[in-house]
Design a protein around this motif. Structure first.
Motif, PDB file in Angstrom:
ATOM      1  N   ILE A  59     -28.069  -1.490 -40.539  1.00  0.00           N
ATOM      2  CA  ILE A  59     -28.525  -1.525 -41.924  1.00  0.00           C
ATOM      3  C   ILE A  59     -28.148  -0.202 -42.583  1.00  0.00           C
ATOM      4  CG2 ILE A  59     -30.490  -1.753 -43.480  1.00  0.00           C
ATOM      5  CD1 ILE A  59     -29.797  -4.289 -41.906  1.00  0.00           C
ATOM      6  N   LEU A  60     -27.553  -0.313 -43.757  1.00  0.00           N
ATOM      7  CA  LEU A  60     -27.162   0.856 -44.547  1.00  0.00           C
ATOM      8  C   LEU A  60     -28.033   0.910 -45.797  1.00  0.00           C
ATOM      9  CD1 LEU A  60     -23.589   2.051 -45.441  1.00  0.00           C
ATOM     10  CD2 LEU A  60     -25.279   1.779 -47.241  1.00  0.00           C
ATOM     11  N   ALA A  61     -28.611   2.077 -46.057  1.00  0.00           N
ATOM     12  CA  ALA A  61     -29.371   2.309 -47.283  1.00  0.00           C
ATOM     13  C   ALA A  61     -28.600   3.308 -48.135  1.00  0.00           C
ATOM     14  CB  ALA A  61     -30.759   2.843 -46.958  1.00  0.00           C
ATOM     15  N   LEU A  62     -28.349   2.942 -49.372  1.00  0.00           N
ATOM     16  CA  LEU A  62     -27.669   3.809 -50.344  1.00  0.00           C
ATOM     17  C   LEU A  62     -28.716   4.286 -51.340  1.00  0.00           C
ATOM     18  CD1 LEU A  62     -24.941   4.880 -51.576  1.00  0.00           C
ATOM     19  CD2 LEU A  62     -24.929   2.780 -52.948  1.00  0.00           C
ATOM     20  N   SER A  63     -28.859   5.612 -51.471  1.00  0.00           N
ATOM     21  CA  SER A  63     -29.953   6.151 -52.271  1.00  0.00           C
ATOM     22  C   SER A  63     -29.485   7.289 -53.172  1.00  0.00           C
ATOM     23  CB  SER A  63     -31.061   6.668 -51.346  1.00  0.00           C
ATOM     24  OG  SER A  63     -32.080   7.313 -52.071  1.00  0.00           O
ATOM     25  N   ASP A  64     -30.097   7.365 -54.352  1.00  0.00           N
ATOM     26  CA  ASP A  64     -29.891   8.515 -55.233  1.00  0.00           C
ATOM     27  C   ASP A  64     -31.128   9.411 -55.242  1.00  0.00           C
ATOM     28  OD1 ASP A  64     -31.778   7.115 -56.682  1.00  0.00           O
ATOM     29  OD2 ASP A  64     -30.511   6.766 -58.434  1.00  0.00           O
ATOM     30  N   GLY A  65     -32.036   9.172 -54.294  1.00  0.00           N
ATOM     31  CA  GLY A  65     -33.275   9.921 -54.222  1.00  0.00           C
ATOM     32  C   GLY A  65     -34.440   9.216 -54.884  1.00  0.00           C
ATOM     33  N   GLU A  66     -34.138   8.219 -55.721  1.00  0.00           N
ATOM     34  CA  GLU A  66     -35.176   7.449 -56.399  1.00  0.00           C
ATOM     35  C   GLU A  66     -35.044   5.952 -56.101  1.00  0.00           C
ATOM     36  OE1 GLU A  66     -34.906   8.284 -60.544  1.00  0.00           O
ATOM     37  OE2 GLU A  66     -35.577  10.361 -60.357  1.00  0.00           O
ATOM     38  N   THR A  67     -33.835   5.437 -56.229  1.00  0.00           N
ATOM     39  CA  THR A  67     -33.559   4.010 -56.034  1.00  0.00           C
ATOM     40  C   THR A  67     -32.753   3.826 -54.765  1.00  0.00           C
ATOM     41  OG1 THR A  67     -33.546   3.670 -58.419  1.00  0.00           O
ATOM     42  CG2 THR A  67     -32.540   1.949 -57.070  1.00  0.00           C
ATOM     43  N   VAL A  68     -33.088   2.778 -53.995  1.00  0.00           N
ATOM     44  CA  VAL A  68     -32.408   2.494 -52.728  1.00  0.00           C
ATOM     45  C   VAL A  68     -31.861   1.074 -52.756  1.00  0.00           C
ATOM     46  CG1 VAL A  68     -32.619   2.360 -50.214  1.00  0.00           C
ATOM     47  CG2 VAL A  68     -33.960   4.048 -51.487  1.00  0.00           C
ATOM     48  N   GLY A  69     -30.626   0.907 -52.294  1.00  0.00           N
ATOM     49  CA  GLY A  69     -30.026  -0.411 -52.107  1.00  0.00           C
ATOM     50  C   GLY A  69     -29.671  -0.607 -50.650  1.00  0.00           C
ATOM     51  N   TYR A  70     -29.677  -1.871 -50.187  1.00  0.00           N
ATOM     52  CA  TYR A  70     -29.488  -2.153 -48.769  1.00  0.00           C
ATOM     53  C   TYR A  70     -28.275  -3.056 -48.506  1.00  0.00           C
ATOM     54  CZ  TYR A  70     -34.233  -0.356 -48.251  1.00  0.00           C
ATOM     55  OH  TYR A  70     -35.355   0.441 -48.282  1.00  0.00           O
ATOM     56  N   GLY A  71     -27.593  -2.771 -47.408  1.00  0.00           N
ATOM     57  CA  GLY A  71     -26.492  -3.594 -46.943  1.00  0.00           C
ATOM     58  C   GLY A  71     -26.515  -3.690 -45.433  1.00  0.00           C
ATOM     59  N   GLU A  72     -25.721  -4.603 -44.890  1.00  0.00           N
ATOM     60  CA  GLU A  72     -25.750  -4.866 -43.446  1.00  0.00           C
ATOM     61  C   GLU A  72     -24.347  -5.140 -42.927  1.00  0.00           C
ATOM     62  OE1 GLU A  72     -28.171  -7.683 -40.220  1.00  0.00           O
ATOM     63  OE2 GLU A  72     -28.308  -8.133 -42.358  1.00  0.00           O
ATOM     64  N   ALA A  73     -24.125  -4.733 -41.689  1.00  0.00           N
ATOM     65  CA  ALA A  73     -22.904  -5.102 -40.958  1.00  0.00           C
ATOM     66  C   ALA A  73     -23.259  -5.232 -39.489  1.00  0.00           C
ATOM     67  CB  ALA A  73     -21.801  -4.059 -41.146  1.00  0.00           C
ATOM     68  N   THR A  74     -22.892  -6.344 -38.891  1.00  0.00           N
ATOM     69  CA  THR A  74     -23.185  -6.564 -37.474  1.00  0.00           C
ATOM     70  C   THR A  74     -22.096  -5.967 -36.598  1.00  0.00           C
ATOM     71  OG1 THR A  74     -22.060  -8.701 -37.548  1.00  0.00           O
ATOM     72  CG2 THR A  74     -24.444  -8.702 -37.926  1.00  0.00           C
ATOM     73  N   GLU A  75     -22.478  -5.601 -35.387  1.00  0.00           N
ATOM     74  CA  GLU A  75     -21.458  -5.293 -34.386  1.00  0.00           C
ATOM     75  C   GLU A  75     -20.753  -6.593 -34.016  1.00  0.00           C
ATOM     76  OE1 GLU A  75     -22.699  -3.012 -31.033  1.00  0.00           O
ATOM     77  OE2 GLU A  75     -23.927  -1.633 -32.217  1.00  0.00           O
ATOM     78  N   ASN A  76     -19.478  -6.486 -33.631  1.00  0.00           N
ATOM     79  CA  ASN A  76     -18.722  -7.698 -33.340  1.00  0.00           C
ATOM     80  C   ASN A  76     -17.641  -7.419 -32.300  1.00  0.00           C
ATOM     81  OD1 ASN A  76     -16.668  -9.876 -33.664  1.00  0.00           O
ATOM     82  ND2 ASN A  76     -18.079 -10.575 -35.250  1.00  0.00           N
ATOM     83  N   PRO A  77     -17.856  -7.822 -31.041  1.00  0.00           N
ATOM     84  CA  PRO A  77     -16.863  -7.576 -29.991  1.00  0.00           C
ATOM     85  C   PRO A  77     -15.519  -8.221 -30.274  1.00  0.00           C
ATOM     86  CG  PRO A  77     -18.974  -8.236 -29.034  1.00  0.00           C
ATOM     87  CD  PRO A  77     -19.085  -8.451 -30.514  1.00  0.00           C
ATOM     88  N   TYR A  78     -15.533  -9.404 -30.916  1.00  0.00           N
ATOM     89  CA  TYR A  78     -14.284 -10.130 -31.198  1.00  0.00           C
ATOM     90  C   TYR A  78     -13.363  -9.299 -32.086  1.00  0.00           C
ATOM     91  CZ  TYR A  78     -11.276 -14.094 -32.483  1.00  0.00           C
ATOM     92  OH  TYR A  78     -10.205 -14.938 -32.687  1.00  0.00           O
ATOM     93  N   TYR A  79     -13.950  -8.549 -33.023  1.00  0.00           N
ATOM     94  CA  TYR A  79     -13.162  -7.705 -33.924  1.00  0.00           C
ATOM     95  C   TYR A  79     -13.228  -6.220 -33.554  1.00  0.00           C
ATOM     96  CZ  TYR A  79     -12.696 -11.836 -36.844  1.00  0.00           C
ATOM     97  OH  TYR A  79     -12.400 -13.100 -37.306  1.00  0.00           O
ATOM     98  N   GLY A  80     -13.838  -5.914 -32.413  1.00  0.00           N
ATOM     99  CA  GLY A  80     -13.891  -4.534 -31.949  1.00  0.00           C
ATOM    100  C   GLY A  80     -14.770  -3.630 -32.780  1.00  0.00           C
ATOM    101  N   VAL A  81     -15.803  -4.181 -33.411  1.00  0.00           N
ATOM    102  CA  VAL A  81     -16.670  -3.401 -34.297  1.00  0.00           C
ATOM    103  C   VAL A  81     -17.932  -2.990 -33.542  1.00  0.00           C
ATOM    104  CG1 VAL A  81     -18.012  -3.407 -36.431  1.00  0.00           C
ATOM    105  CG2 VAL A  81     -15.812  -4.600 -36.329  1.00  0.00           C
TER     106      VAL A  81
END
Length: 343
Positions: A30-52
């Protein structure tokens, strides 16, 4: 701007098996992007098939900190363009950042993402529910435990038609099948006749991703439409799929997030192709980002959070009756553990 990363382990409700993978747990970031007041969230899974791996994601995103430390955010699209030179070799990382950017932008402007995009949430199609490969008895039990109007059935075994025939005995739901590169062209064409009679809507990625000659034969002779998945990763792949597939399945993690997906959708429409969006086995963070693009789609597969026991967040949900959106701005995500605690 600042980014925060945290690795989580998602516990699946049942072992999930496809043609080239089987697992009971899924690592995700989980990635949180913040300016110190507002936070937005994103996600990326690990993936052996793509070497991530989490380590690769962390390393790639750490390279952005000098840029982000003094960055003046304007739009998600501009952030995508400014950071893509650093992340172009790892679209999973770009996806997590882009999902967070759209969530952040919506919260900052006081609007849900679908409203920013001028979309009507009522137009989102009903998601399918995925039944992974198992013994046919367990596949039937999984289906009965989760009554649903549309099932996507994972195939790629020596008994695929027998599986679909047995599942059909227990439901009148619409079927979609996904061979995950597990068939040959001859099999696909032959199976398509039987699958059509069994109420299957389309076949997803029957052949290996680079078998274009085989797909040409399938496209010409299959009784069912065929949808590209592994053959269509990024925007540059869309045009190549014309004449080989009837539609494309976009994965946010593979293409680099909602910004890239919007370009792929526009290109597919230009070529009069059907558009589906799929998910990984991911939490409601990633699923919510998919939901806000769903009104643009013909088909959606956003059941990832339904397949896990320990969802990390509240957000948009797939239900048998349609997509239910959270009454919050951005993508509507709310983390259960309050991540990140920046006090």
């Amino acid at each position: 701007m600042q980014i925060f990363l945290r690795r989580y382990v998602l516990e699946l409700r049942n072992r999930f098996t496809i043609a080239h993978d089987s697992r009971t747990h899924q690592n995700t970031m989980i990635l949180a992007l913040s300016d110190g007041e507002t936070v937005g969230y994103g996600e990326a899974t690990e993936n052996p098939y793509y070497g991530v791996t989490f380590e690769k994601l962390e390393q790639a995103l750490a390279s952005l900190q000098p840029l982000l430390s003094s960055y003046r955010f304007s739009t998600p699209q501009q952030l995508w363009a400014d950071t893509n030179p650093y992340l172009q070799d790892l679209p999973f990382a770009q996806c997590a950042l882009d999902e967070a950017a759209w969530d952040y932008y919506g919260r900052k402007t006081g609007k849900p993402v679908y409203e920013i995009l001028g979309l009507n949430p009522a137009h989102a199609p009903v998601s399918n529910y995925t039944i992974g490969i198992d013994t046919v008895e367990i596949m039937v039990a999984k289906m009965q435990a989760q009554p649903w109007p549309i099932y996507k059935i994972k195939l790629g075994t020596a008994h695929d038609l027998e599986i679909v025939r047995e599942l059909r005995r227990h439901t009148d739901a619409r079927f979609r099948v996904d061979a995950n590169c597990g068939w040959t062209a001859e099999q696909t064409i032959r199976y398509s006749e039987a699958l059509e009679k069994l109420g299957v809507e389309f076949i997803e990625q029957p052949l290996k991703a680079d078998d274009w000659e085989g797909m040409k034969e399938v496209f010409a002779h299959s009784r069912l439409p065929v949808i590209a998945d592994e053959s269509c990763i990024t925007a540059s792949d869309v045009a190549r799929c014309k004449g080989y597939f009837h539609g494309i399945n976009i994965k946010l993690t593979k293409c680099g997030g909602p910004t890239a997906a919007l370009r792929m959708i526009a290109q597919a429409r230009e070529w009069h192709m059907k558009v589906m969006m799929g998910c990984m086995t991911e939490s409601s963070v990633g699923i919510s980002a998919i939901a806000h693009l769903a009104p643009l789609l013909d088909y959606v597969d956003m059941d990832g959070a339904l397949l896990i026991k320990n969802d990390l967040a509240e957000g948009a949900q797939a239900t048998p009756h349609g997509v239910v959106f959270a009454n919050r701005n951005g993508t509507g995500v709310q983390m259960h553990d309050g991540f990140p605690n920046t006090d």
